[in-house]
Design a protein around this motif. Structure first.
Motif, PDB file in Angstrom:
ATOM      1  N   PRO A  99       0.800  -1.237   0.000  1.00 11.30           N
ATOM      2  CA  PRO A  99       0.000   0.000   0.000  1.00 11.30           C
ATOM      3  C   PRO A  99       0.825   1.275   0.000  1.00 11.30           C
ATOM      4  O   PRO A  99       0.489   2.234  -0.699  1.00 11.30           O
ATOM      5  N   HIS A 100       1.928   1.316   0.761  1.00 13.74           N
ATOM      6  CA  HIS A 100       2.701   2.561   0.816  1.00 13.74           C
ATOM      7  C   HIS A 100       3.450   2.813  -0.490  1.00 13.74           C
ATOM      8  O   HIS A 100       3.708   3.970  -0.844  1.00 13.74           O
ATOM      9  N   GLU A 101       3.783   1.766  -1.229  1.00 11.79           N
ATOM     10  CA  GLU A 101       4.474   1.946  -2.504  1.00 11.79           C
ATOM     11  C   GLU A 101       3.528   2.530  -3.547  1.00 11.79           C
ATOM     12  O   GLU A 101       3.887   3.449  -4.298  1.00 11.79           O
ATOM     13  N   SER A 102       2.306   2.004  -3.585  1.00  8.80           N
ATOM     14  CA  SER A 102       1.295   2.547  -4.486  1.00  8.80           C
ATOM     15  C   SER A 102       0.942   3.981  -4.101  1.00  8.80           C
ATOM     16  O   SER A 102       0.810   4.866  -4.962  1.00  8.80           O
ATOM     17  N   TRP A 103       0.820   4.229  -2.798  1.00  7.51           N
ATOM     18  CA  TRP A 103       0.498   5.569  -2.289  1.00  7.51           C
ATOM     19  C   TRP A 103       1.582   6.571  -2.675  1.00  7.51           C
ATOM     20  O   TRP A 103       1.285   7.710  -3.061  1.00  7.51           O
ATOM     21  N   LEU A 104       2.846   6.153  -2.568  1.00  6.78           N
ATOM     22  CA  LEU A 104       3.940   7.037  -2.959  1.00  6.78           C
ATOM     23  C   LEU A 104       3.828   7.449  -4.419  1.00  6.78           C
ATOM     24  O   LEU A 104       4.039   8.619  -4.767  1.00  6.78           O
ATOM     25  N   ALA A 105       3.498   6.496  -5.278  1.00  6.14           N
ATOM     26  CA  ALA A 105       3.356   6.807  -6.702  1.00  6.14           C
ATOM     27  C   ALA A 105       2.244   7.816  -6.938  1.00  6.14           C
ATOM     28  O   ALA A 105       2.363   8.705  -7.788  1.00  6.14           O
ATOM     29  N   VAL A 106       1.159   7.704  -6.174  1.00  7.20           N
ATOM     30  CA  VAL A 106       0.057   8.673  -6.280  1.00  7.20           C
ATOM     31  C   VAL A 106       0.533  10.049  -5.816  1.00  7.20           C
ATOM     32  O   VAL A 106       0.292  11.071  -6.475  1.00  7.20           O
ATOM     33  N   GLN A 107       1.222  10.098  -4.665  1.00  6.42           N
ATOM     34  CA  GLN A 107       1.684  11.370  -4.123  1.00  6.42           C
ATOM     35  C   GLN A 107       2.626  12.093  -5.072  1.00  6.42           C
ATOM     36  O   GLN A 107       2.623  13.323  -5.146  1.00  6.42           O
ATOM     37  N   LEU A 108       3.409  11.340  -5.798  1.00  5.41           N
ATOM     38  CA  LEU A 108       4.375  11.933  -6.730  1.00  5.41           C
ATOM     39  C   LEU A 108       3.780  12.219  -8.101  1.00  5.41           C
ATOM     40  O   LEU A 108       4.481  12.667  -9.004  1.00  5.41           O
ATOM     41  N   ASP A 144      -5.908  -2.629  -8.468  1.00  5.73           N
ATOM     42  CA  ASP A 144      -5.050  -2.391  -9.615  1.00  5.73           C
ATOM     43  C   ASP A 144      -3.819  -1.573  -9.212  1.00  5.73           C
ATOM     44  O   ASP A 144      -3.199  -0.912 -10.026  1.00  5.73           O
ATOM     45  N   ALA A 145      -3.467  -1.643  -7.931  1.00  2.00           N
ATOM     46  CA  ALA A 145      -2.353  -0.845  -7.427  1.00  2.00           C
ATOM     47  C   ALA A 145      -1.090  -1.091  -8.236  1.00  2.00           C
ATOM     48  O   ALA A 145      -0.788  -2.210  -8.625  1.00  2.00           O
ATOM     49  N   SER A 146      -0.377  -0.033  -8.485  1.00  2.00           N
ATOM     50  CA  SER A 146       0.885  -0.134  -9.203  1.00  2.00           C
ATOM     51  C   SER A 146       1.815   0.936  -8.655  1.00  2.00           C
ATOM     52  O   SER A 146       1.397   1.851  -7.951  1.00  2.00           O
ATOM     53  N   ALA A 147       3.083   0.800  -8.967  1.00  2.00           N
ATOM     54  CA  ALA A 147       4.080   1.759  -8.483  1.00  2.00           C
ATOM     55  C   ALA A 147       5.098   2.015  -9.581  1.00  2.00           C
ATOM     56  O   ALA A 147       6.216   1.499  -9.545  1.00  2.00           O
ATOM     57  N   PRO A 148       4.730   2.810 -10.595  1.00  2.74           N
ATOM     58  CA  PRO A 148       5.650   3.103 -11.711  1.00  2.74           C
ATOM     59  C   PRO A 148       6.707   4.125 -11.304  1.00  2.74           C
ATOM     60  O   PRO A 148       6.677   5.288 -11.700  1.00  2.74           O
ATOM     61  N   LEU A 149       7.676   3.677 -10.535  1.00  5.33           N
ATOM     62  CA  LEU A 149       8.629   4.571  -9.877  1.00  5.33           C
ATOM     63  C   LEU A 149      10.003   4.616 -10.529  1.00  5.33           C
ATOM     64  O   LEU A 149      10.844   5.440 -10.144  1.00  5.33           O
TER      65      LEU A 149
END
Length: 358
Positions: free
Chosen positions: A53-62, A77-82
């Motif tokens: 959850p925190h990885e997906s949240w970080l991607a949203v915040q950025l 559908d959480a993702s983290a395109p970081l």
């Protein structure tokens, strides 16, 4: 006055241990922050998601992925395109292509399946990492893929034709059955073929022989995740958080998302930075949370009480901070609490840590 968002990955304990851990905590400031609130929200998350959850949240915040459509969205559908943002944070920005974060890893045999050991425990020295990197690089180049070195545990891969792969973060995969979390989608077979070649290359490599002689696990594979176009860079638009993102005690890839001045920064230093908003990720609980090391989890929570919760409560009470939002989560749930100086005057709300309970 600032608005502070404090994200605390793995601060929510697992349901079966929550009551015992809550009783063991001596964190009165955290109790105040969680008890006297103006708003609170608890959300279920997909425990089987490929990112936490925190990885997906970080991607949203950025600004790297869209905000969930609704508050009740379980974010399946959480993702983290970081990758592009992390590459930029390492001072190696790319102008084009699709990039992944790469970690050298140790895959171990559990009783019934293969699992990924926590990369933090690999203790891979820079000299050894560079030797393994240089040995592997021609195998990637032969397939037309660019491999870049960031540091001992963080490399980068340009693989435009792998853009459709669904990948998992290393923290989401640690100690899990790897068969469920390997890359899937177009060209997954090509990825596995390359991974197998690198595994054979490193199997009896002198670096690994020397590591095993020292009692260290061999570096026997690599992991990719966080795929994103090179152009996917942090934004300071709608959330206002990206420009003041601070990271404490995070893995190297996460630290790279913050400006150097905002890495392992104390609250007092953060307040001096200026700006109306700041977002802090305190990542010290991730490692013991994943490992299930609850004595270490308790110790780190006590340190967070001293370094963050008590100073934040004091800053709210004096008005130096206008409002604070705490986001606590684990693999399957996320809880958000917002408090302020006015909310802290709700004397009829007893200070309690019961909000840590499911």
């Amino acid at each position: 006055m600032k608005q502070i968002t404090l994200a605390l990955p793995y601060a929510l304990p697992p349901a079966e241990l929550a009551a015992d851990l809550q009783r063991a905590l001596q964190t009165p400031a955290l109790a105040a922050l969680l008890s006297r609130t103006g708003a609170r929200h608890v959300q279920a998350c997909d425990a089987g998601a490929r990112v936490l959850p925190h990885e997906s949240w970080l991607a949203v915040q950025l600004g790297l992925r869209a905000q969930p459509a609704a508050p009740a969205d379980t974010d399946a559908d959480a993702s983290a395109p970081l990758a592009g943002a992390v590459l930029h944070g390492y001072g190696q920005p790319a102008q084009e292509g699709h990039w992944f974060i790469v970690h050298p890893i140790h895959v171990q045999m559990a009783r019934t399946h293969l699992s990924l050991a926590d990369p933090r425990a690999l203790a891979l020295a820079d000299d050894d990492a560079r030797v393994l990197f240089e040995a592997a690089q021609p195998y990637f180049a032969e397939l037309g893929k660019e491999l870049r070195y960031g540091d001992a545990g963080t490399w980068f891969l340009r693989a435009d034709d792998w853009a459709g792969l669904a990948t998992s973060s290393p923290d989401s995969a640690s100690s899990m059955n790897l068969s469920d979390l390997m890359p899937e989608g177009p060209n997954a077979v090509a990825f596995r073929k390359l991974q197998n070649e690198i595994q054979m290359l490193w199997y009896e490599h002198p670096v690994n022989q020397a590591r095993q002689a020292r009692g260290l696990p061999p570096v026997n594979s690599f992991w990719i995740w966080g795929g994103a176009p090179a152009a996917a860079q942090p934004q300071t638009g709608s959330t206002g958080a990206a420009g003041a993102l601070a990271v404490n005690a995070g893995p190297a890839w996460m630290m790279a998302l913050a400006r150097p001045a905002l890495r392992d920064v104390a609250l007092a230093e953060l307040l001096q930075q200026g700006g109306a908003q700041a977002t802090v990720v305190c990542a010290a609980l991730i490692e013991p949370g994943i490992a299930g090391d609850w004595s270490q989890w308790l110790a780190r929570m006590q340190q967070l009480e001293q370094d963050w919760f008590a100073p934040l409560l004091a800053a709210l009470q004096t008005g130096r901070v206008g409002s604070a939002t705490l986001i606590l989560n684990h693999r399957g749930a996320s809880a958000e609490f917002t408090t302020s100086k006015l909310a802290q005057r709700k004397f009829w709300h007893k200070h309690t840590l019961k909000n840590l309970l499911p």
